[in-house]
Design a protein around this motif. Structure first.
Motif, short mmCIF file in Angstrom:
data_model
loop_
_atom_site.label_atom_id
_atom_site.label_comp_id
_atom_site.label_asym_id
_atom_site.label_seq_id
_atom_site.Cartn_x
_atom_site.Cartn_y
_atom_site.Cartn_z
N ILE B 127 0.86 -1.08 0.09
CA ILE B 127 0.01 -0.08 -0.19
C ILE B 127 0.83 1.15 -0.04
CG2 ILE B 127 -1.77 1.25 1.33
CD1 ILE B 127 -2.60 -1.34 2.37
N ALA B 128 1.97 1.02 0.60
CA ALA B 128 3.04 2.25 0.84
C ALA B 128 3.07 3.09 -0.36
CB ALA B 128 4.34 1.94 1.22
N PRO B 129 3.43 2.54 -1.57
CA PRO B 129 3.37 3.65 -2.77
C PRO B 129 2.23 4.64 -3.00
CG PRO B 129 4.11 1.54 -3.44
CD PRO B 129 3.46 1.35 -2.11
N PHE B 130 0.91 4.11 -2.68
CA PHE B 130 0.02 5.07 -2.57
C PHE B 130 0.00 6.15 -1.66
CE2 PHE B 130 -4.81 6.00 -2.47
CZ PHE B 130 -4.97 6.32 -3.80
N LEU B 131 0.68 6.01 -0.63
CA LEU B 131 0.16 6.78 0.71
C LEU B 131 1.65 7.71 0.49
CD1 LEU B 131 -0.52 4.21 3.39
CD2 LEU B 131 -2.01 5.69 2.18
N VAL B 132 2.68 7.54 -0.22
CA VAL B 132 3.70 8.55 -0.25
C VAL B 132 3.12 9.88 -1.00
CG1 VAL B 132 5.67 9.05 -1.46
CG2 VAL B 132 5.60 6.94 -0.13
N MET B 133 3.24 10.91 -0.64
CA MET B 133 2.76 12.33 -1.19
C MET B 133 3.08 12.11 -2.48
SD MET B 133 3.90 16.16 -0.17
CE MET B 133 2.88 16.18 1.24
N PRO B 134 2.29 12.53 -3.55
CA PRO B 134 2.62 12.39 -4.96
C PRO B 134 3.73 13.17 -5.41
CG PRO B 134 0.23 12.62 -4.61
CD PRO B 134 0.72 12.66 -3.18
N TRP B 189 3.47 2.70 -10.49
CA TRP B 189 3.99 2.45 -9.28
C TRP B 189 2.88 3.22 -8.11
CZ3 TRP B 189 6.08 5.91 -5.40
CH2 TRP B 189 6.57 5.15 -4.28
N THR B 192 -0.86 1.27 -8.67
CA THR B 192 -1.30 -0.14 -8.60
C THR B 192 -1.82 -0.70 -7.37
OG1 THR B 192 0.38 -0.73 -10.41
CG2 THR B 192 -0.13 -2.53 -8.89
N PHE B 194 -3.81 1.24 -5.24
CA PHE B 194 -5.13 1.36 -5.38
C PHE B 194 -6.06 0.52 -6.11
CE2 PHE B 194 -8.34 3.74 -8.00
CZ PHE B 194 -9.30 4.26 -6.92
#
Lengths: 295, 319
Positions: B127-134, B189, B192, B194
């Motif tokens: 899940i981490a990539p989705f949570l890192v600030m865009p 990255w 995915t 999501f």
């Protein structure tokens, strides 16, 4: 494999805890080969995050090397430097914009969701779809008029401008999510309570609130994430006083040249609140992201 | 008056004594009004303003020359080379990001639907990539991964080359050489996870007894997937595609940060092009017209999206 053999196997307690959260009646097990594939994919996706965090604890000289040196000594210098270079006001602006807009969103969305689920008004689905349709308007199309209006009102570079925009941005999502959570309040109990003569406040506090509280938390989380991460309005409508964390990140690169370790520290720091919140509420995240359409 | 008639498919509320039907209806609408009024003011007024501005010749560098020009800005939007490139880039960017992330997300969801050692941890890490600030993610990809001199990608290649005895690995300037793939990969990255979350929710909502029955009947894994799982997942895939499209079409952070739309206009998508028209060329009329066209395009996508969501929604209401 039946539940019994799984319970008897070593590490059963751990498995039982995992299953309680994820399984629908004993999902089949992955073969060792596919387990390997799953972990390989996981590590590939996690690698950039891990690299970001690791580099943030390196000295500048160890960060920008070729080939990379993952085992260089660790230090907190980058974080200390960030705070001495005044990241604090940006974080405070972000916190203020995100938290206040989230509170406003909830204050507006909860009564709306109540009117759309527990005591639905006529044509309530139309209202729902009106809210959702505003989410489909690309923000960029609103940027110009918003910029002009805000400029005329003398509200450029003001956190309250962002708060109003973020509230509007998240309100439709919140209405949808809260409606989906409130729809789970059992109608029979509500009716029984009313027949018994319970007043509105009692009903809200005793019956609605316990069911809706986790939903309220999930909604707040999603709104907070979207506001915290928002960049386009923030970069175009703020200058020095009201800039938020994403604007700091971009400006900091252009102003100071590239310090890779410090960039990674800043990126880690600004992502941290959302990472923590997201990890803590992963299952709620799904429902929030799909506007409550998926459970 | 028909105010007492409950909407179809919802339980009819008990009739309350002492309040007239009309007053009751208004009492129910009042909680709705603040949010409705706020939303109309903040989202619909700017759109009306955009419509008005789109009919003006208005460049802020030529303050005296603001005047009404009818639809000529729209003519410009549809004939301008840069804008046409931007439309094409937007389609390429959105379609590739959404499709690739749905396929990868489906694969990951299938894996994570099964039990394996450390599944909970793997899910959290995914899940981490989705949570890192865009913006942070974009900067991370640009500087820490794609950088030709010390980025992780070339650095790793270099290390591998050295492992096999070569003096130096290849030096590829990823962002300049492959600008669009570079942006696409960083967004894939990010998106995915999501898709994985939504599809995983779909898989776990699959009735277990049907799968069991299929197994008993001797269906192969592939057959089960094709004839049971995929049809069941259809709605979830649609939902993921549509929500993903809505968000990815609007991509601004990644383009602004990784490529600045370049080289040339190879990665300039519509939001970034509108931003340039507005804040670099100061052509407000043209920017507004482009904005209106984007909104019209979004309405087409949104119509499909609403239909999908409405179908999920109906299921829930009729339950």
């Amino acid at each position: 494999m039946t539940a019994h053999t799984a319970v008897a196997a070593p590490g059963a307690r751990f498995k039982k805890i995992l299953r309680r959260k994820d399984d629908h009646g004993g999902a089949p097990r992955l073969s060792p080969l596919w387990t390997f594939v799953a972990w390989l994919a996981t590590l590939a996706f996690f690698a950039p995050v891990a690299w970001m965090v690791l580099t943030s604890f390196h000295r500048e000289a160890d960060a920008a090397t070729n080939p990379p040196t993952p085992f260089a000594p660790l230090t907190l210098d980058q974080y200390k430097l960030l705070f001495s270079r005044d990241i604090t006001p940006f974080l405070l602006n972000s916190a203020m914009a995100s938290i206040i807009s989230t509170i406003l969103v909830l204050a507006l969305a909860v009564p709306t969701a109540y009117a759309l689920s527990i005591k639905p008004v006529r044509k309530w689905t139309d209202v729902m779809f009106f809210f959702l349709s505003t989410k489909f308007l690309p923000a960029i199309a609103a940027l110009l008029p918003v910029y002009l209006i805000v400029k005329d009102a003398g509200m450029l570079d003001n956190v309250w401008t962002l708060i109003v925009l973020y509230t509007a941005m998240n309100l439709p999502i919140a209405v949808w999510m809260m409606r989906s959570f409130l729809a789970e309040v059992p109608k029979e109990i509500l009716e029984a309570a009313e027949v018994d003569g319970a007043n509105l406040l009692t009903v809200l506090w005793r019956i609605v609130a316990p069911v809706a509280m986790p939903g309220l938390a999930a909604t707040a989380l999603i709104c907070f994430i979207f506001s915290w991460n928002e960049f386009m309005f923030a970069v175009n409508l703020t200058a020095t006083n009201a800039s938020t964390a994403p604007v700091f990140l971009v400006g900091f690169i252009t102003n100071e040249g590239l310090f890779l370790a410090r960039l990674c520290a800043a990126a880690t720091l600004v992502s941290l609140p959302v990472l923590i919140a997201g990890f803590a509420a992963q299952d709620k995240l799904v429902r929030g992201l799909s506007l409550g359409a998926v459970k | 008056m028909t105010t007492l008639t409950a909407p179809p498919k919802t339980a009819s509320p008990p009739v309350r004594p002492r309040t007239s039907p009309r007053a009751g209806a208004w009492k129910r609408r009042i909680p709705l009004l603040p949010a409705l009024i706020f939303t109309i003011i903040v989202t619909q007024l700017p759109f009306v303003a955009t419509l008005v501005i789109s009919t003006l010749q208005w460049n802020i560098l030529k303050p005296g020359e603001r005047h009404f020009v009818g639809l000529s800005n729209f003519k410009f939007v549809f004939t301008d080379e840069r804008l046409r490139t931007a439309v094409l880039n937007t389609v390429v960017l959105t379609a590739s990001v959404v499709l690739i992330s749905v396929v990868l997300g489906l694969g990951l969801a299938m894996l994570l639907d099964r039990r394996f050692l450390g599944r909970g941890l793997a899910r959290t890490m995914l899940i981490a990539p989705f949570l890192v600030m865009p913006v942070a993610a974009a900067l991370l990809w640009k500087h820490a991964i794609y950088n030709p001199d010390y980025g992780l990608l070339n650095g790793t290649l270099n290390a591998v080359w050295r492992l096999f005895g070569a003096a130096n690995g290849p030096t590829v300037d990823w962002v300049s050489s492959y600008p669009m793939p570079a942006v696409v990969i960083s967004l894939v990255w990010q998106w995915t996870p999501f898709m994985m979350l939504i599809l995983l929710a779909g898989l776990q909502a699959q009735p277990g007894d049907v799968l069991e029955a299929a197994r008993m009947d001797g269906a192969s894994a592939l057959q089960t997937f094709r004839h049971i799982t995929l049809p069941h997942l259809r709605q979830y895939i649609e939902l993921g595609v549509l929500l993903g499209t809505i968000y990815v079409v609007q991509t601004f952070d990644a383009v602004y940060t990784i490529t600045q739309g370049g080289p040339g206009s190879q990665t300039t998508n519509l939001p970034y092009e509108i931003y340039l028209t507005m804040f670099r060329k100061y052509e407000y009329g043209q920017a507004a017209a482009a904005g209106v066209v984007v909104v019209l395009g979004s309405i087409v996508i949104a119509t499909f999206a609403l239909r999908t969501i409405a179908s999920l929604f109906r299921e829930e209401v009729s339950r």
